[in-house]
Design a protein around this motif. Sequence first.
Motif, short mmCIF file in Angstrom:
data_model
loop_
_atom_site.label_atom_id
_atom_site.label_comp_id
_atom_site.label_asym_id
_atom_site.label_seq_id
_atom_site.Cartn_x
_atom_site.Cartn_y
_atom_site.Cartn_z
N ALA A 125 0.72 -1.25 -0.05
CA ALA A 125 -0.13 -0.12 0.08
C ALA A 125 0.82 1.19 0.17
CB ALA A 125 -0.96 0.01 1.29
N TYR A 126 2.21 1.17 0.27
CA TYR A 126 3.06 2.35 0.32
C TYR A 126 2.81 3.30 -0.88
CZ TYR A 126 5.84 0.81 4.41
OH TYR A 126 5.86 0.51 5.59
N PRO A 127 3.00 2.76 -2.07
CA PRO A 127 2.80 3.56 -3.24
C PRO A 127 1.46 4.47 -3.38
CG PRO A 127 3.62 1.37 -4.02
CD PRO A 127 3.08 1.12 -2.39
N LEU A 128 0.50 3.84 -2.56
CA LEU A 128 -0.86 4.51 -2.88
C LEU A 128 -0.77 6.04 -2.02
CD1 LEU A 128 -2.97 1.19 -2.55
CD2 LEU A 128 -2.14 2.58 -4.62
N GLY A 129 0.02 5.93 -1.16
CA GLY A 129 0.07 7.10 -0.33
C GLY A 129 -0.89 7.42 0.65
N GLU A 130 -1.77 6.50 1.13
CA GLU A 130 -2.73 6.43 2.00
C GLU A 130 -2.38 6.85 3.34
OE1 GLU A 130 -4.51 2.58 2.30
OE2 GLU A 130 -6.26 3.28 4.03
N LYS A 131 -3.24 7.51 3.92
CA LYS A 131 -2.97 8.16 5.49
C LYS A 131 -2.50 7.10 6.33
CE LYS A 131 -4.74 11.27 8.72
NZ LYS A 131 -5.91 11.80 9.31
N ARG A 132 -1.29 7.11 7.07
CA ARG A 132 -0.81 6.30 7.75
C ARG A 132 -1.57 5.47 8.87
NH1 ARG A 132 5.09 5.20 8.55
NH2 ARG A 132 5.37 6.59 6.94
N ASN A 161 -1.05 15.81 -0.81
CA ASN A 161 -0.81 15.17 0.12
C ASN A 161 -0.50 13.55 -0.08
OD1 ASN A 161 -1.17 17.11 1.98
ND2 ASN A 161 -3.24 16.71 2.21
N VAL A 162 -1.29 12.93 -0.81
CA VAL A 162 -0.99 11.58 -1.41
C VAL A 162 0.69 11.60 -1.72
CG1 VAL A 162 -1.47 9.74 -2.88
CG2 VAL A 162 -3.43 11.01 -1.85
N GLU A 212 2.89 11.75 1.39
CA GLU A 212 2.70 10.52 2.13
C GLU A 212 3.32 9.39 1.60
OE1 GLU A 212 1.78 9.06 5.79
OE2 GLU A 212 0.68 11.02 5.00
N LYS A 213 3.27 9.32 0.22
CA LYS A 213 4.07 8.17 -0.47
C LYS A 213 5.47 8.37 -0.39
CE LYS A 213 4.93 6.69 -5.28
NZ LYS A 213 4.27 6.72 -6.68
N ARG A 236 7.17 9.78 2.07
CA ARG A 236 7.34 9.56 3.63
C ARG A 236 7.46 7.98 3.71
NH1 ARG A 236 3.54 11.91 7.93
NH2 ARG A 236 4.91 10.30 8.85
N TYR A 237 6.62 7.27 3.01
CA TYR A 237 6.60 5.89 2.96
C TYR A 237 7.82 5.28 2.66
CZ TYR A 237 1.64 5.12 4.34
OH TYR A 237 0.51 4.91 5.26
N ASP A 297 8.74 3.54 -8.55
CA ASP A 297 8.84 3.45 -6.85
C ASP A 297 9.92 2.88 -6.61
OD1 ASP A 297 5.93 4.42 -7.09
OD2 ASP A 297 5.30 2.38 -7.00
#
Lengths: 226, 416
Positions: free
Chosen positions: A109-116, B2-3, B6-7, B9-10, B319
């Motif tokens: 799910a990381y590449p989807l950038g969903e809220k942690r 934001n997405v 967030e991405k 950051r992951y 990615d």
Amino acid sequence: MIELMNVRKVFNAGKPSEFSAVNGVSLHIPENKVTVLKGPSGSGKTTLLSIVGCMSRPSAGRVKLKEREITSLPERFLTDIRRSTFGFIFQQPNLIKGITVLENVMLPAYPLGEKRSHLKARAHRGLSELSLTGKAASKVEWLSGGEAQRVSIVRALINNPSIIIADEPTAHLDTKLSYRFMEIVEKFKAEGKTVIITSHDPLVYESKMIDKVVNLRDGKIEENPT
Amino acid sequence: MNVWIEKQRYIIDFTISSLMRRKVKNIGLLVLYTLIVFILASTMFFTYAIKREAAFILEGSPEIVVQNLVAGRHDLLPVSYLEEIKSIRGVANVESRLWGYFYDSLVGANYTLMTPPQNQDSHKNQGKTTVVENDNGDPHANHEAHALFEYEGALLESGTLIIGNGVARMRGIGKDDYMPFMAADGQIMNMKIVGKLSSVSELVSSDLILMSEADLRKLFGISPDKVTDAIVTVRNPSEIQTVAGKIKKRIHSARPIIRDEILRTYSSIFNWRGGMMIVIFSAAVLAFVIFAWDKASGLSAGERQEIGILKAVGWETGDVIQMKFWEGAIVSLSAFLGGVILAYIHVFFTGSAIFEPALEGWSNLYPNFTLTPFINAEQLTTLFFLTVIPYTVATIVPTWRAATIDPDSAMRHTGG
């Protein structure tokens, strides 16, 4: 649901080592059913599975997913479909060592950038459903074979896919764990998911929950297997 | 947006955990990388700072120095020339200077001996500072207003000395001690130290000894009608070149040296020294490049497997490349910052302990001076492009090759 039309897959094309793993397979995989691709080693099961799961492209023929032709889509779109539609369970758990169970589960799910916080909650929920709550913070090296397998299942489900693909899932499991796996598959079916499994384990293809068995040999479908 | 954040950051989180998993390898790489940046940055900072230091000092130096040449060599200047120079139009003032080098065999060091500048003499009895003459119309006047060195409180009489810190340190002597010299006629001159020099730049005063004119003449055997050289002050700074030409024309054996020439010479000397250091260290850089390339291009089986898994679970090629980009960026930026900070401490706080001797080498006496910290953006940018960019690119290219393979083959290799 999934339609394969005269699909061929040739490796090392044009070289002396050229060989054809899948030879003109046409197949319909129904929705919300469990289909098993059965056959001996080298029969082309895994190759066919990887084509169905958008992991590789056929050398010839066409593949349709929900009436949509996907054979000629660029890699980015295929990855997108793979991520949102398919959940993969490999022969070996294929977990990334050195990071925790929770991180492994969240990886797809990381590449989807969903809220942690949302993603974490979903991963915890998935782990608890397969009785792995206590293992969330453990490193994957510390898990038993069965636990690692279940973690890989939770990882396969993290993006809530509608199709589950499992390549020889019971190959490295003992009988008890293999039955446990089949119970999980039954749960998927009950939830309305489509499941495609490759296996030459009778415990899998003789299970009463299986809706369709496709026999493969030498890259072709055997109509009347002995 | 934001997405996207967030991405990233992951991906960064995963990259950091990925780096931590291969701790020994990555820390080893980081240490080596930091060392390279440290060496390059130290050379750059040192060369630049010493150039500035030298320029700062020399800006306070005379506009024209007139030497006398005999057979193309520097010789003593007859005092009669001073009047001749003074009579040239545009010359504001002419002062004679007496100075020379003295080799101290006891410590194997060269000292610079000189008499206090003449315009100081009027203040001598009050024990004030040396002020370099300046012209109000001179744009450099502000720089020149500073005293090159001070010897507050010390009174220089015949038989006494004022010494620089370097001399004091090397000989282990201080105020009220005696320092013997052998004069040109073989006589021993036992001189009393009455003070120490302090200066904004130790580079000037470290190896300096001030003594009275009579003592200096006796020590070196210089007759009263000769001086070492003369310094000329010009009324209009834009006329310096013209006045220098006139001096040359009037006195054929004179060699006028203008300040800009001295500045240029020092600048090229330090550039050359810095360049020499860079050539030497380029071997180290080359070794690092080979190491980095090998590390980056030869993805280990574990890394390939990891990329295969990531692709199989739904990561795009982009990615994976982003992850490797962050990995390269984290390693190289950390090394860059670490190396630059260490180099800053090394050059400006420890006095470039490691390669000071190679870069200075004024004389046998190495003055222990503290450089004024100075870094400019151009230096940092050059260093950045020499280190961070090549490494990051070297990391991405092989990853791109590995990441573009079908996840299927990754699955097969990993799936057994």
